[in-house]
Design an enzyme around this catalytic site. Structure first.
Site, PDB file in Angstrom:
ATOM      1  N   GLU A 298     -12.528   4.289   6.153  1.00 39.56           N
ATOM      2  CA  GLU A 298     -12.549   3.535   7.404  1.00 39.56           C
ATOM      3  C   GLU A 298     -13.703   3.910   8.331  1.00 39.56           C
ATOM      4  OE1 GLU A 298      -8.544   4.365   8.886  1.00 39.56           O
ATOM      5  OE2 GLU A 298      -9.445   5.677  10.373  1.00 39.56           O
TER       6      GLU A 298
ATOM      7  N   GLN B 209       0.827  -1.206   0.000  1.00 39.66           N
ATOM      8  CA  GLN B 209       0.000   0.000   0.000  1.00 39.66           C
ATOM      9  C   GLN B 209       0.861   1.256   0.000  1.00 39.66           C
ATOM     10  OE1 GLN B 209      -2.698  -2.186   3.239  1.00 39.66           O
ATOM     11  NE2 GLN B 209      -3.422  -0.122   2.887  1.00 39.66           N
TER      12      GLN B 209
ATOM     13  N   ARG C 132      -8.652  -1.936   8.281  1.00 43.90           N
ATOM     14  CA  ARG C 132      -9.421  -0.826   7.726  1.00 43.90           C
ATOM     15  C   ARG C 132      -9.504   0.346   8.708  1.00 43.90           C
ATOM     16  NH1 ARG C 132     -13.909  -1.732   3.266  1.00 43.90           N
ATOM     17  NH2 ARG C 132     -14.387   0.432   2.843  1.00 43.90           N
ATOM     18  N   CYS C 133      -8.557   0.406   9.606  1.00 42.88           N
ATOM     19  CA  CYS C 133      -8.384   1.571  10.464  1.00 42.88           C
ATOM     20  C   CYS C 133      -7.105   1.324  11.219  1.00 42.88           C
ATOM     21  CB  CYS C 133      -9.519   1.755  11.448  1.00 42.88           C
ATOM     22  SG  CYS C 133      -9.060   2.963  12.696  1.00 42.88           S
TER      23      CYS C 133
END
Lengths: 784, 148
Positions: free
Chosen positions: A737, A220, A367-368
């Site tokens: 998120e 990422q 996702r966070c």
């Protein structure tokens, strides 16, 4: 028939995703699709023990396997100075161990072979002798004096890693001392795994002739990875190219550097051939960085009338065998101190202690990444906990304590400056949509009949868009992000960005930013990313930072272009630039709208008829340093029905009202919210990676790690309010998120609400049928 | 994991003792033993093909007699490994004469620790596996000791 000219499709429109045709046609290029001539395959020998000394590694039988070309061990890496690597939190992590293993499934050796099957056979032939050591599984016991040391290499006589605090302790103590009521709860946010459909992997290809290393990698953050690789390996940075092609889901799990990447690079250097490494599912679930694993004790202090005054939070963070989080370096517990949430408190104090255990390193995102999920879970549970204690309606108590919209920008007691918010409006919309009053009546009727129904609310505040360079960096690299726009003579454009998409739709939304800012049709704008040889430097996509940072950079770069375009337009229209206005996606002479030039006309002139003394061309670069973070928010309401016979929780309805400021593409935002809500439901009801007392991962396959499918996923009802960020160039805040952060407490609050009349005050996630059934039967036994 | 059991065997303690402390004898009653190699009176090695749910492998066992008090008490320690999995097992066996010595009560306890894939994937199948193996073992044992 006239050909319709392509539409601009700027902010607030929903062009279809540019990336989807290639995915729908099976033409995406993922790392495993990369096939190079002479490419070798790597497989990894992993430890069955959570904690053990390595007494011997016999690679000979593996080398005798036909097709096996090399076996790499920690000793080989040690000789090259590569046995250890830094984590993104400046901790250290073994690439391959020399002395001992510190988690089950840790990499122990790697086999390089002509094909994947032979590599796997080679792995079976490597003989490793271990001397088992006691596993350190419980983070609380890990801090006891007689606990075995997980990391003696750290030179400390404890497994404690760091202590961190935020807020004002004395002021908080004072508020607690004169508050009418204090509620306390222990919350555990368990260890979970992002379980991206594409596992991690890479193809490392070292070209000995040019001395250039190219790595196709599931990452990422390709630029940051290139810098780390250069620093660790000594290969000059311009001789390293990291390409992050199509990525099958990241969610934070593809931010870290995993040992497999480094070993594959060493294998390519050693063999002179490209080497591919792709994890299998169990390796991904067992060895890759985990998320969460926070043991929290929280207290709220309030007055009898319901005014929440103070908050105290103490947390033990189980980091496994290395602190391999990807937090900004000054924030070892991420942005956890956002835990005062949407409420106007007088004081708060937050403490976090981190500890080593014999489990895989982490904690990265699910996702966070920056611990906002843990923070929101804490405050939203505690507000409900207080509501029960005061016998107040949870919606009512929230309304009473919201930060009023006129108080923004709002300085929180832990030091954050919230940019904008209108929490009351979001909750109004959510309660209206779900029909809150009627649901409460229905609940009372059902309860009288012995049926279990609950309504849960979460009114969360997010904190994303890291971040301002004066406070935010990862390994010293400031958390700006970048965009580079080049307009071609015929008015089409290419945009290169420092962030990297893993499904967020950057190729569409970033084109829409340029379309809006420059008046060029979205179809004529190409977005490129993920190749460090061509894209400008950036920190990557995670923590909902792309739109707040690189999105802002794109808008600022576009506005630089627009400024130059204005001068070209003035030249073409033979007027003073100050006499021009940008309206309806073109420059017109003020008061004479007929006299105008489109960006397409200006672009052509930039290469064919530009003013004397002006540089030709039309391009710009921006490295955007955000002045503050952004604070998206939302109001979620969840209705659950619980089967008392089985303990199964069914989400009947879920209304999610999100506010992420200006929306670029409503369709993409809605898609992100649907995915995010599902990933919020997953750990609430299904997912957990537990360990047995010997440190064995008990959820290393999809038989045990339960991912929700469409069957378990309810029909999410979404909606939004718009409160733009005042400091972002076009008011966007980020959304990816938010739903994952906001959903879990809404679901837990609904379940606790359904069981509250039985005396249940709290349930930790995941709320499995077994756990809920036991709560019901235990409560019945107590009352019987 | 702790396992234990008590069985009545229609043979004298001495007969049972001779059988269960002889690696070749005892291994003839363990399903899927592929080979036995005696290293010393206190130590032998065994290769056992074992399958526990989806985990299948050839385990190489190192087995030590920690205590042999003939004919009443034996302690054994075994370490087994296969790529990706490992097992350690500490077993205690006591023999008590029944019916004036004509029969024997064999009581055993086993402390089993599993690591790696066999634990991650197979742990929940372990009880059933051990029960089945034990049943087979003692069924075989009773038959063979009587036959000797």
């Amino acid at each position: 028939m006239a050909i319709e000219s392509p539409k601009i499709m700027g902010y607030g429109t929903s062009p279809k995703r540019k990336e989807d045709p290639r995915f729908l046609h099976g033409k995406g290029t993922y790392v495993d699709d990369i096939k190079l001539p002479g490419m070798l395959h790597m497989d990894i020998v992993r430890s069955p023990y959570a904690h053990a000394k390595i007494t011997n590694i016999n690679i000979e039988p593996a080398l005798e396997t036909p097709g096996v070309l090399a076996v790499i061990t920690g000793k080989d890496l040690d000789a090259a100075g590569l046995a250890w690597m830094p984590t993104l939190m400046s901790d250290t992590q073994m690439v391959l161990p020399v002395e001992k293993v510190v988690y089950q499934s840790q990499e122990v050796a790697a086999v390089i072979a002509t094909d994947r099957y032979t590599a796997a056979d080679g792995v079976m032939a490597v003989e490793v002798d271990y001397e088992p050591l006691p596993a350190v599984v419980d983070p609380f016991k890990a801090l006891e004096k007689d606990s075995p040391l997980v990391r003696p290499d750290k030179g400390k006589d404890t497994n404690h890693i760091w202590h961190w605090e935020a807020g004002d302790k004395d002021a908080t103590d004072k508020v607690f001392a004169d508050a009418d009521i204090v509620v306390e709860e222990d919350l555990y946010i368990p260890r979970i795994h992002v379980a991206s459909i594409e596992t991690c992997g890479c193809v490392a290809s070292y070209d000995a002739v040019n001395g250039k290393l190219t790595i196709w990698m599931t990452t990422q953050a390709p630029h940051a990875i290139r810098t780390v690789f250069s620093l660790v390996s000594g290969i000059p940075e311009h001789k390293i190219r990291v390409i992050s092609p199509d990525i099958g889901g990241g969610f934070g799990g593809k931010v870290p550097v995993y040992p497999g990447y480094v070993i594959a690079v060493v294998a390519s250097l050693k063999t002179g051939r490209p080497v591919k490494w792709i994890e299998d599912r169990s390796e991904n679930l067992q060895a890759d960085s985990f998320a969460r694993d926070y043991h929290i004790t929280a207290q709220l202090a309030a007055d009898k009338d319901g005014r929440i005054r103070g908050m105290k939070v103490k947390t033990l963070a189980d980091h496994g065998a290395a602190d391999a989080a990807a937090n900004p370096s000054k924030f070892p517990a991420g942005l956890f101190s956002i835990c005062t949430g949407s409420y106007d408190l007088e004081a708060a104090h937050v403490e976090v202690d981190a500890v080593y255990t014999t489990k895989p390193p982490g904690g990265v995102a699910y996702r966070c990444s920056f611990r906002v999920t843990e923070a929101v879970h804490t405050i939203e549970r505690m507000v409900d906990r207080l509501a029960v204690e005061l016998d107040r309606d949870p919606a009512d108590l929230r309304y009473q304590n919201f930060i009023p919209k006129e108080n923004f920008p709002y300085k929180s007691p832990t030091g954050w400056e919230y940019d904008s918010g209108d929490y009351k409006q979001a909750l109004d919309v959510a309660l209206e949509r779900i029909g809150y009053e009627d649901l409460r009546k229905e609940q009372a009727e059902k309860r009288a009949r012995g049926e279990l129904m609950g309504i849960g609310i979460s009114t969360f505040t997010e904190i994303v868009g890291a971040g301002p360079s004066n406070t935010f960096d990862i390994l010293g690299i400031k958390m700006f992000d970048s965009a580079e726009i080049r307009i071609h003579p015929t008015g089409s454009a290419i945009v290169r960005i420092g962030v990297q998409t893993q499904g967020q739709g950057h190729e569409t939304t970033f084109a829409q930013i340029v379309a809006e800012e420059l008046g060029l049709p979205v179809d004529n704008i190409t977005v490129e990313h993920g190749d460090t040889d061509t894209a400008p430097y950036g920190l990557g996509t995670y923590a909902s930072r792309s739109t707040p940072t690189a999105g802002a950079a794109t808008a600022v770069a576009a506005r630089k272009i627009r400024e130059k375009a204005k001068h070209i337009a003035a030249h073409l229209l033979e007027c003073n630039p100050d006499d021009l206005e940008w309206k309806d996606y073109k420059f017109s002479v003020k008061g004479v709208p007929d006299r105008s030039k489109t960006m397409q006309e200006i672009a052509f002139a930039a290469y064919t008829n530009h003013p004397q003394g002006m540089e030709a061309g039309l391009e710009a670069v921006n490295y955007y340093d955000p002045p503050n973070l952004t604070f998206p928010f939302g109001a979620y309401v969840c209705v659950v029905d619980i089967d008392p016979g089985t303990g199964v929780v069914k989400i009947r309805r879920f209304v999610a009202i999100d506010d992420c400021g200006t929306v670029i593409n409503p369709m993409i935002v809605e898609g992100q919210i649907h995915g995010g809500l599902t990933m919020g439901m997953a750990p609430s009801l299904f997912e957990e990676i537990p360990y047995d007392e010997n440190g064995n991962n008990m959820a290393g396959t999809f038989m045990d790690y339960l991912l929700p499918t469409s069957l378990e996923t309810p029909n999410w009802e979404t909606g939004n309010t718009v409160t733009p960020s005042p400091h972002h160039p076009f008011g966007a805040k980020g959304v990816g998120e938010s739903p994952t952060v906001g959903a879990p407490p809404a679901i837990v609050n609904a379940v606790v609400d359904a069981l509250s009349h039985l005396g249940v005050k709290h349930v930790d996630i995941p709320m499995t049928p077994w756990k809920i059934h036991k709560l019901i039967t235990d409560a019945q036994a107590t009352t019987a | 994991m702790q396992f234990s059991g008590t069985h009545r065997i229609e043979a004298t303690p001495q007969e049972v003792w001779s059988f269960v402390t002889d690696p070749k004898g005892v291994s003839s009653c363990v399903p899927d033993v592929q080979s036995i190699e005696t290293i010393s009176p206190e130590q032998f090695k065994a290769v056992v093909k074992a399958g526990l749910g989806p985990v299948r492998g050839k385990f190489n066992f190192d087995i030590h007699w920690k205590e042999l008090t003939e004919p009443s008490l034996a302690r054994m320690s075994a370490q087994g490994k296969t790529p990706g999995s490992a097992v350690t097992m500490d077993t205690v066996m006591t023999l008590t004469p029944l019916d004036g010595g004509a029969a024997t009560e064999l009581s055993w306890t086993a402390d089993v620790v599993v690591h790696g894939m066999i634990a991650s994937v197979g742990a929940r199948l372990m009880n059933g596996f051990v029960e089945k193996q034990t049943e087979q073992f003692f069924g075989c044992l009773s038959g063979k000791v009587k036959a000797v």
